[in-house]
Design a protein around this motif. Structure first.
Motif, short mmCIF file in Angstrom:
data_model
loop_
_atom_site.label_atom_id
_atom_site.label_comp_id
_atom_site.label_asym_id
_atom_site.label_seq_id
_atom_site.Cartn_x
_atom_site.Cartn_y
_atom_site.Cartn_z
N SER A 142 0.76 -1.43 -0.24
CA SER A 142 -0.63 0.25 0.04
C SER A 142 0.81 1.55 0.30
CB SER A 142 -1.44 0.13 1.30
OG SER A 142 -1.79 1.21 1.35
N SER A 176 -2.85 3.78 -9.35
CA SER A 176 -3.08 2.68 -8.98
C SER A 176 -3.84 1.12 -10.25
CB SER A 176 -4.51 3.44 -8.68
OG SER A 176 -5.73 3.97 -9.39
N ALA A 180 -2.39 -2.64 -9.91
CA ALA A 180 -3.73 -2.89 -9.54
C ALA A 180 -3.82 -4.32 -9.50
CB ALA A 180 -5.44 -2.50 -9.44
N ARG A 185 -1.83 -1.79 -4.15
CA ARG A 185 -2.57 -0.88 -3.19
C ARG A 185 -2.02 0.94 -3.45
NH1 ARG A 185 -5.68 0.00 0.74
NH2 ARG A 185 -4.45 -1.16 2.05
N ASN A 187 -3.80 4.95 -3.25
CA ASN A 187 -4.54 6.00 -2.74
C ASN A 187 -3.68 7.84 -2.43
OD1 ASN A 187 -6.68 4.73 -2.43
ND2 ASN A 187 -5.30 2.95 -1.60
N THR A 245 -8.58 2.03 -4.02
CA THR A 245 -7.03 2.01 -4.74
C THR A 245 -7.71 3.18 -5.60
OG1 THR A 245 -5.42 1.35 -5.57
CG2 THR A 245 -7.51 0.45 -6.60
#
Length: 258
Positions: A142, A176, A180, A185, A187, A245
């Motif tokens: 992430s 993203s 993916a 992810r 963000n 995401t």
């Protein structure tokens, strides 16, 4: 899925710009939730202070100095993280510098270039090497990029900062889409008026008080706390946000609704 407090037990995280403000609060919170945290900052004094606080609170952390605008230093930051803790699971790309303060027609291009170098290029470089490491590990990950409400609602007289923060949202979306399939992810968090040294300096420079200025930026008529932004980053780093995401999460007390 359990709705217990977000846990980051066993995770390894990098937080850039972690010497003060939102970065420091984020590093402390990730460590409190169980992550091993690499505290990164260009200022060794403040970075070491954040690290010492985490250690004194019983967490695991180390400090690595890094200018995020320097590709070699960013590459070394990720490499040293893996050397120290064995892997990289999540990262919060928070490092930024004070916005420019002149209208476009009067822009100081040296200042403009430095803001873009840190606030946009720096995020890109961090993503490049963080994602490269996560891809090599093959276990997902992430990445959280700290943009700003200025990334969607511009203010006058800081074109470099506005452009950079818009760019961070674009980088987040691109990252993203690309990652993916690899369960990585990406963000963004968009803070509004958060009570940090950067905001306090801006208030002082413009002769404003919180009581005068906060109602213009917040439906709560107060500044946000760095810890409130840290909670969003911790959630996005955790499995609790496993279906999220490409998202830009605004923490701005309703500023964008007006």
């Amino acid at each position: 899925m359990s709705f217990e407090a977000v846990s980051l037990e066993g995770r390894v995280a990098i937080v850039t710009g972690a010497g003060v403000g939102m970065g420091a609060a984020t590093a402390r919170l990730l460590a409190a939730r169980g992550a091993k945290v690499v505290v990164s900052d260009i200022n060794p004094e403040t970075g070491e202070a954040t690290t010492e606080q985490i250690l004194s609170d019983g967490g695991e952390a180390c400090f690595i100095k890094c200018d995020v605008a320097d590709e070699g230093q960013v590459e070394a930051l990720v490499a040293r993280t893996v050397e120290t803790f064995g892997k990289l699971d999540c990262a919060v790309n928070n490092a930024a510098i004070t916005p420019d303060t002149l209208p476009i027609a009067e822009a100081d291009m040296e200042v403009w270039d430095r803001v873009i170098a840190v606030d946009l290029r720096g995020v890109m470089l961090c993503m490049k090497y963080e994602i490269r490491q996560m891809l090599a590990q093959g276990n997902g990950g992430s990445v959280v990029n700290i943009s700003s409400v200025s990334g969607v609602r511009p203010q006058p007289n800081n074109s470099a900062y506005v452009a950079a923060k818009h760019g961070v949202i674009g980088l987040t979306k691109a990252g993203s889409l690309e990652n993916a399939p690899h369960n990585i992810r990406v963000n963004a968090v968009l803070p509004g008026a958060i009570d940090t040294p950067m905001l306090r300096a801006a208030l002082e420079a413009n002769n404003f008080t919180e009581a005068e200025f906060a109602p213009q930026l917040s439906l709560f008529s107060r500044f946000g706390k760095p810890e409130e932004v840290a909670e969003a980053s911790a959630w996005l780093c955790s499995d609790a946000s496993s279906y999220v995401t490409g998202h830009s999460m605004a923490l701005e007390a309703g500023y964008l609704t007006r």
